[in-house]
Design an enzyme around this catalytic site. Structure first.
Site, PDB file in Angstrom:
ATOM      1  N   LYS A   1     -86.963 -53.931  36.484  1.00 50.00           N
ATOM      2  CA  LYS A   1     -85.718 -52.984  36.157  1.00 50.00           C
ATOM      3  C   LYS A   1     -84.606 -53.556  37.066  1.00 50.00           C
ATOM      4  O   LYS A   1     -84.542 -54.110  38.033  1.00 50.00           O
ATOM      5  CB  LYS A   1     -86.234 -51.745  36.927  1.00 50.00           C
ATOM      6  CG  LYS A   1     -85.050 -50.710  37.128  1.00 50.00           C
ATOM      7  CD  LYS A   1     -85.426 -49.310  37.760  1.00 50.00           C
ATOM      8  CE  LYS A   1     -84.412 -48.428  37.878  1.00 50.00           C
ATOM      9  NZ  LYS A   1     -84.763 -47.228  38.360  1.00 50.00           N
TER      10      LYS A   1
ATOM     11  N   ARG B   1     -86.190 -45.553  42.766  1.00 54.14           N
ATOM     12  CA  ARG B   1     -84.971 -45.487  43.611  1.00 54.14           C
ATOM     13  C   ARG B   1     -85.166 -46.128  44.733  1.00 54.14           C
ATOM     14  O   ARG B   1     -86.088 -46.134  45.447  1.00 54.14           O
ATOM     15  CB  ARG B   1     -84.608 -44.167  43.776  1.00 54.14           C
ATOM     16  CG  ARG B   1     -84.145 -43.137  42.562  1.00 54.14           C
ATOM     17  CD  ARG B   1     -82.584 -43.587  42.060  1.00 54.14           C
ATOM     18  NE  ARG B   1     -82.402 -43.054  40.842  1.00 54.14           N
ATOM     19  CZ  ARG B   1     -82.616 -43.014  39.702  1.00 54.14           C
ATOM     20  NH1 ARG B   1     -83.567 -43.828  39.175  1.00 54.14           N
ATOM     21  NH2 ARG B   1     -81.949 -42.291  38.834  1.00 54.14           N
TER      22      ARG B   1
ATOM     23  N   HIS C   1     -84.003 -39.897  37.495  1.00 55.41           N
ATOM     24  CA  HIS C   1     -85.356 -40.398  36.568  1.00 55.41           C
ATOM     25  C   HIS C   1     -85.239 -41.965  36.269  1.00 55.41           C
ATOM     26  O   HIS C   1     -84.352 -42.434  37.043  1.00 55.41           O
ATOM     27  CB  HIS C   1     -85.114 -39.763  35.340  1.00 55.41           C
ATOM     28  CG  HIS C   1     -84.179 -40.155  34.456  1.00 55.41           C
ATOM     29  ND1 HIS C   1     -82.930 -39.438  34.678  1.00 55.41           N
ATOM     30  CD2 HIS C   1     -83.659 -40.785  33.240  1.00 55.41           C
ATOM     31  CE1 HIS C   1     -81.827 -39.619  33.795  1.00 55.41           C
ATOM     32  NE2 HIS C   1     -82.331 -40.773  32.961  1.00 55.41           N
TER      33      HIS C   1
END
Length: 381
Positions: free
Chosen positions: A267, A52, A48
């Site tokens: 991120k 990725r 999650h």
């Protein structure tokens, strides 16, 4: 045992690997039952956090490259089958000292498998990737085919296709016991008992408990992921910024992604073993230490990315002793196969892992090159 409780294959765990396996088996016409202890697509395991990375110039081991090439083909197939975009080819830059594992390993894989790539000097990095603040001795490798996958969306699409091809998927049903018989397997859950000719273990961070007799220690670690709001978000936007990885002095990898319009924040994370934990008792509440780990990456390498923290999430790694995957038949029976120990770098392989496990469950063998990931390496050691 009634007919409804008997299947060709039972897949234990319907995360990334399990969902892909259910899909590949169902499209081949197998009667498949997938058992998932949480909701289908959840935030309790390893898959999650929106995105990725996917890349071909694999510094971890050049032998992964043929599997990655097949994985890319299957991700593209999934997009065509669903009409949904899940793979973004942004290009990727890997940075570190020239003799370090990241740069030297990526170059070795690229040269060995004739992958498109460029070597970048420190000056090249400063000119082409000015967002980064790097030590003077750092150089880089640029790979145009690298990018990222939308992880939750991918799992949902794989599960949906499995269902559309006739698979039976049960959520909120935890496996309590697996028994091997001369003719197959019996799987007992909180709700019922099922039988099948074959079982496939895809338990993620619960693999060590499901496969307690494997003879190989699987260590679960707690891994924070963070999202910051940069001072100038446009510098990090999709289309201007790529996926990236930087080798750190302790051997871990700082890495991150471009910003997307519907996923606010930049991120950042650290790829390296975190604190040892237990999948059933881990604290998923972010701490000051988790936040500091993310902020330190920005302070060290991306100073203009430092801003408000928008989110921190906790992921789990299931680490094998050598940090390479374990793909093999179960050592105790011909009626089961397994995939575990993905050590924080497995998601990008989910489509091809599903194909491998479907091969092993239906024919007992696969033509895909997985020998280097078998259990035999631990017996030899």
């Amino acid at each position: 045992m009634n007919a409804a409780s008997s299947y060709d294959v039972i897949v234990i765990g319907v995360g990334a690997m399990g969902a892909a396996t259910c899909y590949h088996l169902a499209r081949r016409g197998a009667r498949v039952l997938g058992l998932e202890q949480f909701a289908l697509v959840h935030a309790m395991g390893s898959s999650h956090g929106h995105t990725r990375m996917i890349r071909l110039a694999y510094y971890e081991h050049a032998d992964y490259v043929p599997l990655l090439r097949r994985a890319y083909e299957l991700w593209d197939d999934l997009e065509r089958a669903t009409g949904e975009r899940i793979l973004y080819r942004t290009g990727g830059v890997y940075m570190g000292p020239p003799e370090g594992e990241i740069v030297a390993g990526a170059l070795l894989a690229a040269r060995q498998h004739n992958l498109a790539h460029e070597q970048l000097s420190h000056a090249d990095l400063a000119r082409r990737h000015p967002q980064f603040q790097l030590p003077q001795n750092f150089v880089g490798v640029w790979e145009p085919e690298a990018g990222f996958l939308l992880c939750e969306k991918s799992i949902g699409l794989l599960a949906r296709l499995a269902l559309e091809h006739g698979a039976t998927l049960h959520a909120h049903e935890r496996v309590r016991q697996v028994d091997f018989t001369p003719r197959g397997v019996t799987v007992s859950t909180d709700a019922a008992t099922y039988s099948a000719a074959k079982a496939v273990f895809c338990g993620g961070p619960w693999s060590g408990k499901l496969l307690a007799d494997l003879g190989v220690p699987l260590v679960v670690t707690r891994q924070p992921l963070g999202w910051l709001w940069p001072r100038n978000p446009a510098d990090f936007a999709l289309g201007r910024f790529s996926v990236w990885g930087i080798e750190q002095p302790d051997g871990s990898l700082a890495y991150g992604f471009p910003m997307m319009s519907d996923l606010p924040g930049l991120k950042l994370a650290r790829h390296g073993r975190g604190a040892v934990t237990d999948a059933d008792t881990v604290s998923r509440d972010p701490t000051d230490v988790d936040h500091a780990e993310i902020i330190k990456i920005a302070q060290t390498y991306l100073p203009t990315a430092i801003g408000a923290t928008l989110a921190t999430r906790i992921c789990l790694y299931t680490n094998s002793p050598d940090s390479h995957f374990i793909l093999d038949h179960h050592p105790a029976t011909d009626h089961a196969c397994l995939a575990c120990g993905f050590s924080g770098h497995g998601f990008k392989f989910a489509t091809v892992i599903g194909e491998v496990l479907a091969d092993l469950a239906t024919t007992g063998k696969t033509d895909l090159p997985i020998q280097f990931l078998g259990l035999q390496r631990f017996r030899s050691a």
